[in-house]
Design a protein around this motif. Structure first.
Motif, PDB file in Angstrom:
ATOM      1  N   GLN A   1       0.832  -1.211   0.000  1.00  0.00           N
ATOM      2  CA  GLN A   1       0.000   0.000   0.000  1.00  0.00           C
ATOM      3  C   GLN A   1       0.862   1.255   0.000  1.00  0.00           C
ATOM      4  OE1 GLN A   1      -2.591  -0.166   3.371  1.00  0.00           O
ATOM      5  NE2 GLN A   1      -3.820  -1.799   2.499  1.00  0.00           N
ATOM      6  N   LYS A   2       1.895   1.227   0.811  1.00  0.00           N
ATOM      7  CA  LYS A   2       2.748   2.391   0.968  1.00  0.00           C
ATOM      8  C   LYS A   2       3.445   2.708  -0.348  1.00  0.00           C
ATOM      9  CE  LYS A   2       5.985   4.109   4.218  1.00  0.00           C
ATOM     10  NZ  LYS A   2       7.304   3.606   4.503  1.00  0.00           N
ATOM     11  N   GLU A   3       3.969   1.653  -0.936  1.00  0.00           N
ATOM     12  CA  GLU A   3       4.653   1.797  -2.211  1.00  0.00           C
ATOM     13  C   GLU A   3       3.718   2.425  -3.240  1.00  0.00           C
ATOM     14  OE1 GLU A   3       6.392  -1.733  -4.402  1.00  0.00           O
ATOM     15  OE2 GLU A   3       7.291  -1.817  -2.387  1.00  0.00           O
ATOM     16  N   TYR A   4       2.482   1.899  -3.261  1.00  0.00           N
ATOM     17  CA  TYR A   4       1.523   2.366  -4.249  1.00  0.00           C
ATOM     18  C   TYR A   4       1.137   3.814  -3.979  1.00  0.00           C
ATOM     19  CZ  TYR A   4      -2.824   2.997  -6.720  1.00  0.00           C
ATOM     20  OH  TYR A   4      -3.804   3.500  -7.508  1.00  0.00           O
ATOM     21  N   ASP A   5       0.908   4.136  -2.713  1.00  0.00           N
ATOM     22  CA  ASP A   5       0.507   5.495  -2.348  1.00  0.00           C
ATOM     23  C   ASP A   5       1.566   6.505  -2.759  1.00  0.00           C
ATOM     24  OD1 ASP A   5      -1.856   4.890  -1.387  1.00  0.00           O
ATOM     25  OD2 ASP A   5      -1.448   5.334   0.724  1.00  0.00           O
ATOM     26  N   ASP A   6       2.823   6.175  -2.464  1.00  0.00           N
ATOM     27  CA  ASP A   6       3.897   7.105  -2.772  1.00  0.00           C
ATOM     28  C   ASP A   6       3.982   7.371  -4.260  1.00  0.00           C
ATOM     29  OD1 ASP A   6       4.352   7.125  -0.155  1.00  0.00           O
ATOM     30  OD2 ASP A   6       6.140   5.870  -0.174  1.00  0.00           O
ATOM     31  N   GLU A   7       3.859   6.312  -5.031  1.00  0.00           N
ATOM     32  CA  GLU A   7       4.060   6.473  -6.470  1.00  0.00           C
ATOM     33  C   GLU A   7       2.845   7.025  -7.190  1.00  0.00           C
ATOM     34  OE1 GLU A   7       5.203   2.865  -8.318  1.00  0.00           O
ATOM     35  OE2 GLU A   7       6.818   2.543  -6.861  1.00  0.00           O
ATOM     36  N   LYS A   8       1.703   6.366  -6.953  1.00  0.00           N
ATOM     37  CA  LYS A   8       0.586   6.628  -7.850  1.00  0.00           C
ATOM     38  C   LYS A   8      -0.633   7.214  -7.170  1.00  0.00           C
ATOM     39  CE  LYS A   8       2.036   2.342  -9.949  1.00  0.00           C
ATOM     40  NZ  LYS A   8       1.720   0.932  -9.814  1.00  0.00           N
ATOM     41  N   GLY A   9      -0.596   7.355  -5.833  1.00  0.00           N
ATOM     42  CA  GLY A   9      -1.800   7.718  -5.120  1.00  0.00           C
ATOM     43  C   GLY A   9      -2.204   9.185  -5.258  1.00  0.00           C
ATOM     44  N   LYS A  10      -1.256  10.055  -5.629  1.00  0.00           N
ATOM     45  CA  LYS A  10      -1.543  11.488  -5.575  1.00  0.00           C
ATOM     46  C   LYS A  10      -2.330  11.993  -6.776  1.00  0.00           C
ATOM     47  CE  LYS A  10       2.344  12.759  -2.701  1.00  0.00           C
ATOM     48  NZ  LYS A  10       3.567  11.997  -2.967  1.00  0.00           N
ATOM     49  N   PHE A  11      -2.949  13.157  -6.565  1.00  0.00           N
ATOM     50  CA  PHE A  11      -3.707  13.779  -7.655  1.00  0.00           C
ATOM     51  C   PHE A  11      -2.752  14.233  -8.749  1.00  0.00           C
ATOM     52  CE2 PHE A  11      -5.546  17.612  -9.633  1.00  0.00           C
ATOM     53  CZ  PHE A  11      -6.686  17.040 -10.165  1.00  0.00           C
ATOM     54  N   ASN A  12      -3.113  13.928  -9.994  1.00  0.00           N
ATOM     55  CA  ASN A  12      -2.266  14.283 -11.122  1.00  0.00           C
ATOM     56  C   ASN A  12      -3.149  14.917 -12.182  1.00  0.00           C
ATOM     57  OD1 ASN A  12      -1.066  14.040 -13.720  1.00  0.00           O
ATOM     58  ND2 ASN A  12       0.462  12.651 -12.819  1.00  0.00           N
ATOM     59  N   LEU A  13      -2.924  16.210 -12.420  1.00  0.00           N
ATOM     60  CA  LEU A  13      -3.806  16.979 -13.300  1.00  0.00           C
ATOM     61  C   LEU A  13      -3.862  16.405 -14.714  1.00  0.00           C
ATOM     62  CD1 LEU A  13      -5.632  19.487 -13.140  1.00  0.00           C
ATOM     63  CD2 LEU A  13      -3.736  20.817 -14.066  1.00  0.00           C
ATOM     64  N   GLU A  14      -2.700  15.960 -15.197  1.00  0.00           N
ATOM     65  CA  GLU A  14      -2.670  15.416 -16.556  1.00  0.00           C
ATOM     66  C   GLU A  14      -3.545  14.182 -16.692  1.00  0.00           C
ATOM     67  OE1 GLU A  14       1.214  14.590 -18.410  1.00  0.00           O
ATOM     68  OE2 GLU A  14       1.777  16.528 -17.535  1.00  0.00           O
ATOM     69  N   GLU A  15      -3.365  13.290 -15.721  1.00  0.00           N
ATOM     70  CA  GLU A  15      -4.165  12.055 -15.734  1.00  0.00           C
ATOM     71  C   GLU A  15      -5.657  12.397 -15.662  1.00  0.00           C
ATOM     72  OE1 GLU A  15      -1.186   9.056 -13.264  1.00  0.00           O
ATOM     73  OE2 GLU A  15      -3.214   9.380 -12.526  1.00  0.00           O
ATOM     74  N   TYR A  16      -5.956  13.362 -14.814  1.00  0.00           N
ATOM     75  CA  TYR A  16      -7.340  13.784 -14.611  1.00  0.00           C
ATOM     76  C   TYR A  16      -7.942  14.294 -15.917  1.00  0.00           C
ATOM     77  CZ  TYR A  16     -11.130  16.944 -13.044  1.00  0.00           C
ATOM     78  OH  TYR A  16     -12.318  17.595 -12.892  1.00  0.00           O
ATOM     79  N   GLN A  17      -7.191  15.155 -16.588  1.00  0.00           N
ATOM     80  CA  GLN A  17      -7.721  15.722 -17.826  1.00  0.00           C
ATOM     81  C   GLN A  17      -7.893  14.661 -18.905  1.00  0.00           C
ATOM     82  OE1 GLN A  17      -4.916  18.889 -18.070  1.00  0.00           O
ATOM     83  NE2 GLN A  17      -6.376  20.405 -17.287  1.00  0.00           N
ATOM     84  N   LYS A  18      -6.977  13.705 -18.870  1.00  0.00           N
ATOM     85  CA  LYS A  18      -7.075  12.626 -19.846  1.00  0.00           C
ATOM     86  C   LYS A  18      -8.362  11.821 -19.622  1.00  0.00           C
ATOM     87  CE  LYS A  18      -4.030   9.094 -21.416  1.00  0.00           C
ATOM     88  NZ  LYS A  18      -2.851   8.337 -21.008  1.00  0.00           N
ATOM     89  N   VAL A  19      -8.660  11.553 -18.366  1.00  0.00           N
ATOM     90  CA  VAL A  19      -9.862  10.764 -18.069  1.00  0.00           C
ATOM     91  C   VAL A  19     -11.116  11.525 -18.478  1.00  0.00           C
ATOM     92  CG1 VAL A  19     -11.303   9.836 -16.198  1.00  0.00           C
ATOM     93  CG2 VAL A  19      -8.840   9.403 -16.209  1.00  0.00           C
ATOM     94  N   ILE A  20     -11.195  12.821 -18.126  1.00  0.00           N
ATOM     95  CA  ILE A  20     -12.447  13.544 -18.401  1.00  0.00           C
ATOM     96  C   ILE A  20     -12.597  13.890 -19.876  1.00  0.00           C
ATOM     97  CG2 ILE A  20     -12.630  14.445 -16.044  1.00  0.00           C
ATOM     98  CD1 ILE A  20     -11.785  17.154 -17.104  1.00  0.00           C
TER      99      ILE A  20
END
Lengths: 202, 707
Positions: free
Chosen positions: A83-102
């Motif tokens: 969980q920790k590993e995943y949180d550190d790497e991928k858990g945070k908000f990322n504007l680019e990813e967000y825009q890609k999804v929407i």
């Protein structure tokens, strides 16, 4: 059956020739018994279960074999590390990813469905609130209403207050989709709005 | 031989007839209730909005009706029929036989009235309230006196293997029932068991497992040893096997209870005992199957023709299958997957339908024509019944195993991110609802087959000649001196009192070795300062939880497994249920575990969820508990309840006891006030829903934090 008038002495018990030697003189209401030895495979199975059970019991109770509690601790530790590993790497908000999804083709459908299934019960069909707070006004309890803080609330939840950590349950794509759906409530007028809660952010 | 004096006697078959009729009637009722429950799991609306028909209240009626009414009456019919013939003696007292019969039917009727009304002890298969428990004890004593009295006046020196099984069953059922049911009354309809938490769990599953062993298995094995050789007219395969498997079975069976508590807060050494004794139980169980099936040597061709043999062979086969599956499910790792799922439901129905119903059908088709001096009305209907029941059973079993394993795998799936793959419990329910429909079809077929038998037997009896006189038999009086030189087990078979004492010792050994540490060792009554007794309102709420039978679908036991840790929180500890009279760990998760539901959601979440679960959880199959919003919490009785609990060691202060009602009202007001924001009016404060919320919000909070 001699002296006992059994009700079914019309039919004699059928005994094969090879059984005559082992036919016992027992007779209960016409029921006879053979004296076959214990089937070997059966006896072997019985011994085998005992041979397994005794050392198993001793090893687990006195011999320090892995206990349920020990295995449990190891498993939990392993899960927490992942969980920790995943949180550190991928858990945070990322504007680019967000825009890609929407911008994606299925975004609207996913957002609508996810909101309906997971959020509506507490926040109302148009974000007006109910069990949970109003999402359409400018008042926020956790963070300032920015995309990032709302993302964190959805992702990690506010477990004490009944808001689940949806990140783990929904996956990132659905969280982004529903984040956009929630962000779009801002400025709308819900049919049955709940009174403001928290601090106002303009 | 000719100079011996012959005594003339007859058998009391009228009581056998009564038990036989009661068997099929209660069987149909029990199965009908089962079908209604199966329908409710497929679609919750099949409770028709009536509180008396909700799953939590009706499921105990189904289990009690099948075990004690259907199988109970069938074993009494078989025991009264075979015992007289095996001992060449009429029952000790016709009057006791009749008291036994009518007393037992009265118990069943009382159960059928009290359970749907919510009067329950909250312990599985021992739900009946204390006055009925006392009545059961009295009637069982009547049965025992009648049975042992008959043994005393027998004309057959040696007791046959059937009788061995009857003796062990009668003694052990009495022991199980009395020890597990001890409780202190609050009122005529309510009591609290004297055991709490881990101790209660151990006693309860010692009882629960051995209700299966000594009510559904050993008496029926005794019947098997009479009716199977009778129906095929072949000698029993092996006398030696009878001896070895009888003693090993009753000795080992009693230990196996803790396999129902694997991965719980029960100390691990006791869990391991449950597991290894279950594994060692495999061969002794199969001894009965082997002796039954091998008796069929040379008669297998008749299985194709005769329904009676079809029923017997199928019963023995399913007995063998279930007693293999049982040990398998008792292996810790298999239990971790199967426990709390529908796999267990499938397992018990393979036993209940496959073994008990099939056997009872074969026995009745053998017995009814003999009792009424008639013929079976239609062999065709019997065959159709057999195939309908078999098909129903297969659909039932397969759908439940598939549902159970599917759900078990979904619950435990953890991905590489250290997260649950199916975090919403409802996803795992959605997935198996189709299996619930298939199970419903299976159940309907089994019920239909039962109705076919009722019709077939009714017609057979209707065609019977009227006013048949009791047949008379002759036999020598028993002369014990004739058998002085016998040795070993044969000698024991002539000494019924010694035999009974030895059988009692065999079941007491395991009982004592498991119980003594449970009542002396600190592992079982681990007290933590963090754990406080329930507040008066929470006690009221807990009693509502018990009344509604929530434990039938929700466990309160988070197992030490990583998936449970992620889903429900910290694993449950023994100390947490130390004030739980009775424990509510449950055995099935149709819904999620509730051990740490306290504080997980706001009060209003529970309020709206209990009113209409689907408003909060889409696709939920939980009933609506609308009456909790109308009925008032009983405050006056709380002082009495707290007093009784205190007498059992729950540390309430005199002040709390005295002010119980006021304290409860205050807490209720506070909770209701908390929900005002969500639109809950203050006038709800004295309703039962508030007490239930108080209890639910308390669950697991005392020791929620990591150490």
């Amino acid at each position: 059956m001699s002296d006992h008038n059994s009700e079914n002495n019309k039919e004699q018990v059928q005994v094969f020739d090879d059984e005559k030697k082992i036919l016992l003189d027992h007779d209960y209401d016409g029921i006879r018994e053979l004296d076959h030895p214990l089937p070997k495979w059966w006896l072997f199975t019985f011994y085998l279960t005992i041979i397994f059970s005794v050392p198993y019991y001793l090893a687990h109770t006195f011999g320090g074999a892995d206990s349920i509690q020990k295995e449990f601790k190891e498993e939990v530790l392993a899960a927490q590390n992942s969980q920790k590993e995943y949180d550190d790497e991928k858990g945070k908000f990322n504007l680019e990813e967000y825009q890609k999804v929407i911008a994606g083709p299925k975004f609207e459908k996913i957002a609508k469905k996810t909101y309906k299934r997971k959020c509506k019960a507490c926040h109302g069909k148009d974000g007006g609130g109910g069990v949970g707070p109003n999402l359409a006004d400018n008042f926020w309890l956790h963070g300032d209403g920015s995309l990032e803080t709302v993302y964190n609330t959805i992702n990690k939840g506010v477990v004490d207050k009944g808001m689940a950590a949806w990140g783990a349950k929904l996956g990132k794509e659905k969280v982004y989709a529903v984040l956009k759906y929630v962000a779009d409530f801002k400025g709308t007028t819900p049919s049955n709005p709940k009174e403001p809660q928290g601090k106002e952010y303009k | 031989m000719n100079d011996k004096k012959l005594e003339t006697f007859s058998y009391d078959d009228s009581v056998v007839k009564k038990f036989a009729i009661a068997t099929v009637l209660w069987g149909a009722v029990g199965m009908l209730v089962g079908v209604i429950l199966a329908a409710q799991l497929a679609d919750w609306r099949f409770n028709f909005g009536l509180e008396w028909l909700t799953f939590g209240r009706l499921r105990p009626l189904h289990t009690n009706a099948i075990i004690f009414a259907f199988v109970g009456n069938s074993i009494f019919a078989g025991i009264y029929h075979s015992t007289q013939r095996l001992l060449k003696a009429r029952m000790f007292s016709d009057m006791l036989s009749n008291i036994h019969f009518w007393g037992w039917q009265l118990i069943i009727v009382l159960a059928a009235l009290t359970l749907p009304l919510g009067y329950t002890q909250g312990k599985e298969y021992a739900e009946l309230i204390w006055p009925i428990d006392i009545l059961i004890t009295l009637i069982w004593v009547v049965f025992a006196v009648n049975f042992f009295g008959t043994l005393k006046k027998r004309r057959e020196k040696h007791i046959y293997v059937s009788i061995w099984f009857y003796i062990a069953s009668i003694i052990t059922v009495a022991l199980l029932h009395i020890v597990n049911s001890i409780s202190l009354p609050v009122s005529l309809m309510k009591s609290y068991p004297i055991y709490a938490g881990v101790q209660d769990a151990l006693v309860q599953w010692w009882y629960g497992h051995n209700a299966v062993a000594f009510f559904l298995t050993t008496p029926v094995l005794g019947l098997m040893y009479y009716y199977v050789p009778k129906a095929i007219n072949r000698p029993v395969y092996s006398y030696r096997l009878s001896i070895v498997h009888f003693w090993s079975l009753i000795f080992i069976y009693i230990w196996a209870g803790p396999h129902h508590l694997l991965y719980t807060a029960l100390p691990e050494w006791a869990q391991t005992i449950g597991m290894v004794f279950s594994i060692m139980l495999w061969a002794p169980s199969w001894g009965g199957m082997i002796n039954g099936l091998l008796t069929l040597r040379g008669a297998w061709n008749r299985v194709r023709e005769e329904s009676i043999l079809k029923f017997f062979v199928t019963a023995l086969t399913f007995y063998g299958m279930s007693t293999f599956e049982g040990p398998l499910l008792s292996i810790k790792s298999v239990s971790s997957l199967g426990h709390y799922t529908d796999w267990i439901v499938g397992h018990v129905h393979a036993g209940g339908i496959g073994w008990n119903y099939m056997f009872a059908a074969g026995m009745l088709y053998y017995m009814v024509p003999k009792l009424w001096k008639t013929k079976v009305y239609s062999e065709q209907i019997a065959k159709a019944q057999y195939w309908t029941a078999t098909l129903g059973l297969l659909l039932y079993y397969v759908s439940m195993v598939v549902a159970g394993i599917t759900q078990g795998l979904m619950w435990r799936a953890v991905d590489a991110k250290g997260q649950l793959v199916y975090p919403s419990f409802i996803e795992t329910v959605d997935k198996i609802v189709p299996m619930y429909w298939i199970r419903l079809i299976g159940g309907l077929l089994v019920l239909t087959s039962m109705l076919m038998m009722i019709y077939n037997l009714y017609k057979s009896i209707k065609n019977a000649p009227k006013n048949v006189e009791e047949e008379e038999f002759q036999a020598e009086a028993l002369d014990h001196n004739k058998y002085k030189n016998e040795k070993g087990h044969r000698k024991l078979e002539g000494l019924t009192a010694t035999f009974t004492v030895l059988a009692t010792i065999a079941v007491l050994v395991g009982t004592i070795i498991e119980f003594v540490p449970a009542f002396l060792s600190k592992d079982f009554i681990e007290v933590s300062e963090k754990v406080k007794p329930y507040s008066p309102l929470e006690v009221a709420g807990r009693d509502i939880y018990i009344r509604e039978g929530c434990y039938n679908c929700h466990s309160q036991m988070i197992r030490p497994m990583v998936s449970e840790y992620l889903r429900y929180g910290k694993a449950s500890e023994a100390a947490e249920s130390v004030y739980d009279h009775p424990f509510q760990w449950g055995s099935k998760r149709t819904g999620p575990d509730l051990a740490r539901v306290g504080g997980k959601y706001p009060d209003s979440w529970h309020y709206f969820h209990m009113k209409d679960p689907r408003k909060v959880i889409q696709g939920s199959i939980m009933p609506e508990y609308t009456w909790l919003f109308g009925e008032k919490t009983e405050y006056q009785v709380l002082t009495k309840k707290l007093k009784v609990l205190k007498s059992m060691g729950v540390p309430y202060s005199e002040e709390e006891i005295y002010n119980a009602s006021e304290l409860a009202k205050e807490q209720a007001k506070e909770i209701t006030l908390n929900m005002a924001d969500a639109g809950v009016p203050m006038k709800m404060q004295n309703k039962q829903i508030i007490a239930l919320i108080a209890y639910l919000q308390r669950l697991g909070v005392d020791m929620k934090e990591e150490k």
